[in-house]
Design a protein around this motif. Sequence first.
Motif, PDB file in Angstrom:
ATOM      1  N   LEU A  10     -39.558 -26.425   0.313  1.00  0.00           N
ATOM      2  CA  LEU A  10     -38.612 -26.446  -0.739  1.00  0.00           C
ATOM      3  C   LEU A  10     -38.861 -26.158  -1.972  1.00  0.00           C
ATOM      4  N   VAL A  11     -40.359 -26.259  -2.666  1.00  0.00           N
ATOM      5  CA  VAL A  11     -40.529 -26.075  -4.033  1.00  0.00           C
ATOM      6  C   VAL A  11     -42.137 -25.351  -4.515  1.00  0.00           C
ATOM      7  N   GLY A 395     -33.671 -31.846   3.006  1.00  0.00           N
ATOM      8  CA  GLY A 395     -34.016 -31.046   2.330  1.00  0.00           C
ATOM      9  C   GLY A 395     -33.426 -31.202   0.571  1.00  0.00           C
ATOM     10  N   PHE A 396     -33.218 -30.521   0.243  1.00  0.00           N
ATOM     11  CA  PHE A 396     -32.014 -31.179  -1.338  1.00  0.00           C
ATOM     12  C   PHE A 396     -30.462 -31.975  -1.123  1.00  0.00           C
ATOM     13  N   HIS A 397     -30.159 -32.477   0.330  1.00  0.00           N
ATOM     14  CA  HIS A 397     -29.211 -32.816   0.804  1.00  0.00           C
ATOM     15  C   HIS A 397     -29.341 -34.228   1.257  1.00  0.00           C
ATOM     16  N   MET A 425     -35.508 -35.932  13.878  1.00  0.00           N
ATOM     17  CA  MET A 425     -35.704 -34.555  13.291  1.00  0.00           C
ATOM     18  C   MET A 425     -36.128 -35.102  12.019  1.00  0.00           C
ATOM     19  N   SER A 426     -37.946 -33.687  12.527  1.00  0.00           N
ATOM     20  CA  SER A 426     -38.652 -34.109  11.913  1.00  0.00           C
ATOM     21  C   SER A 426     -39.789 -33.045  10.966  1.00  0.00           C
ATOM     22  N   CYS A 427     -39.877 -33.167  10.133  1.00  0.00           N
ATOM     23  CA  CYS A 427     -40.530 -32.120   8.876  1.00  0.00           C
ATOM     24  C   CYS A 427     -41.481 -31.311   9.118  1.00  0.00           C
ATOM     25  N   GLN A 428     -40.714 -29.836   9.408  1.00  0.00           N
ATOM     26  CA  GLN A 428     -41.769 -28.641  10.126  1.00  0.00           C
ATOM     27  C   GLN A 428     -42.417 -29.459  11.539  1.00  0.00           C
ATOM     28  N   GLU A 429     -41.729 -29.981  12.105  1.00  0.00           N
ATOM     29  CA  GLU A 429     -42.959 -29.902  13.694  1.00  0.00           C
ATOM     30  C   GLU A 429     -42.498 -29.245  14.753  1.00  0.00           C
ATOM     31  N   ASP A 430     -42.716 -28.175  15.291  1.00  0.00           N
ATOM     32  CA  ASP A 430     -42.516 -27.668  16.592  1.00  0.00           C
ATOM     33  C   ASP A 430     -42.054 -28.164  17.820  1.00  0.00           C
ATOM     34  N   PHE A 435     -37.097 -29.151   9.364  1.00  0.00           N
ATOM     35  CA  PHE A 435     -36.824 -29.087   7.876  1.00  0.00           C
ATOM     36  C   PHE A 435     -38.042 -29.815   6.691  1.00  0.00           C
ATOM     37  N   GLY A 436     -37.650 -29.108   6.041  1.00  0.00           N
ATOM     38  CA  GLY A 436     -38.555 -29.517   4.756  1.00  0.00           C
ATOM     39  C   GLY A 436     -37.934 -30.791   4.033  1.00  0.00           C
ATOM     40  N   SER A 437     -39.001 -32.440   3.705  1.00  0.00           N
ATOM     41  CA  SER A 437     -38.411 -33.070   3.004  1.00  0.00           C
ATOM     42  C   SER A 437     -38.851 -33.071   1.273  1.00  0.00           C
ATOM     43  N   ILE A 438     -38.851 -33.902   0.792  1.00  0.00           N
ATOM     44  CA  ILE A 438     -39.270 -34.400  -0.540  1.00  0.00           C
ATOM     45  C   ILE A 438     -39.113 -35.830  -0.995  1.00  0.00           C
ATOM     46  N   VAL A 439     -39.945 -36.024  -1.976  1.00  0.00           N
ATOM     47  CA  VAL A 439     -39.765 -37.877  -2.316  1.00  0.00           C
ATOM     48  C   VAL A 439     -38.145 -38.106  -2.995  1.00  0.00           C
ATOM     49  N   THR A 440     -37.998 -36.966  -4.005  1.00  0.00           N
ATOM     50  CA  THR A 440     -37.007 -36.994  -4.776  1.00  0.00           C
ATOM     51  C   THR A 440     -35.562 -37.320  -3.847  1.00  0.00           C
ATOM     52  N   SER A 441     -35.125 -36.889  -2.792  1.00  0.00           N
ATOM     53  CA  SER A 441     -34.296 -37.646  -1.678  1.00  0.00           C
ATOM     54  C   SER A 441     -34.196 -37.976  -1.518  1.00  0.00           C
TER      55      SER A 441
END
Length: 529
Positions: A10-11, A395-397, A425-430, A435-441
């Motif tokens: 994401l960043v 992500g950013f939504h 739905m997990s952060c970048q796991e096959d 999907f990416g994840s970030i603390v701001t969201s």
Amino acid sequence: MRRTIRQEGLVDQGLLSRLRISVIGDQGGLRDSFMSMGEQLGASVLSEIVRSPDFTVYLGDEIVPECDCNYTRVILLDDGVRLTQDRKATTGEPSALQKGGFATIGAALAWQEILRVCRAILPVEIAKKYVTVNLRIDPTTLGEIHDIERDMILEAGDGSEIPFSVLKRDDGTGHKLIRARLEQDHELTDSLLNSLSFLRREMTEEGSLPSEIELRLPRAHGALSGSGIIAGVGGLGSWALDTLIKSFRDSSSSGEQTELSIIDPDLNIQIHNLNRQVLYKEEDLGMAKAEIAKHRLENSVDRITVTSYNEEIGTGSLQMLHDVVVHNGDSSEDISWAEDLDLLHGGSLLDEDFPEMCRASDFILCGVDNLRARAILCGISSEIGIPMINAGAQGFHGQFDLFTEGGSCMLCRYGLGVLSQSGPMSCQEDGEVPFGSIVTSTALFGAIEGLAMISILADGPSSLDEWPSQISWSGRKNTISVEYTPDFGMFARIFDASDDHSKHIREMVLGGLQEDSNEESVTSDMESS
């Protein structure tokens, strides 16, 4: 594994770590929240005024000098938080119950503003990073070796062995292809990926325009008491409970007559959880999330009663609850057919304690990692007539949903498509939805969920009737939109107007009805637990 690995799609993590960020002033815990979140992001924060910072954050009533520089103000209001460049904007005094939650929201919005204005946000989300290596070999040169996978190894420079597969080439050469996949956080992968950038050919100025945000929520007063179910204590649930802990602390509520049931099946806190799941620390790695969350609450709130379950809530939970509520009797016959269909995922929760737990609860707070489970939880809350507090961040939504009696439900708002998404739905796991994840969201929406929970538990004059039914956030522009109509839902027309929500959720989930192939559907954003 790096703590920041789940946000690196994401960043620009390298750029973020080099930014010179100055934070000046304080109000109601904003400074501590901002500094803590910066550490989770992997950013460097300079606490004093410095020459030529990349961005400056002014907190509370701190005076902003006239300058041509990147800055924002974060101020707490009587009933909310504001992000602004208005030098004349005045602060308020939030209630002790809500101050900590508003501080978390303000810090999250401020950091998102920094990411935007300083162009640390990637132009497109990269859901998964890896490198595929292909070696075309002539097996006739191997001599006595006939089983390549058994007798050969692919070795990295550090001596570690890399798994590979062998593929045939159908071009008459007899050659074979040795294929290996190097995941992110491998030294070889990072050395290549860190030298690559996926960029727009022409940059736009849209992302750098300053944001003006004001989020107001009904003011809450009084002491906290009551009971509730917290389903999922990952990115969202952990921030919701952190908000509750701060509310108890700041209001001096004792926790007496407050009972929470925490439910989460994740038995293994991992290093990458620590940069966005606020309840957990390095000493918790490898432990169950529900148990650690229970421990944090009990250590922070003197007289609170917390029960933890390392379980999932599944289809059988909804069926059992319906049978007990409607028939006030044994539901074993109905559960048996569900077991035959392999629909039960609730384990030991599916006993007589679960319906009683639900009926004693004032709310359900949802932080689970798949849409079908959210629909089931919505059906359970509707069945017993209590609010469901829901949020999702991807992500950013992100968005927050409040489902109350007489309002909308997951199916009315998001369509039958939610029932088909049962995998995490997990952060970048096959093997899951990456999907990416970030603390701001996660912090933003977890705190909003926590504030809704506080409004229910507060014994003062606060009401969910005045709360928004949905709050949506677009992080790339850092904008928030609010919907107040409780029964809005673009898919409500699908269902019989005379049906209650528990009925059509139960029929869709338990009956296995499928969405028409041409029917439009909407999916709600998720954050992994």
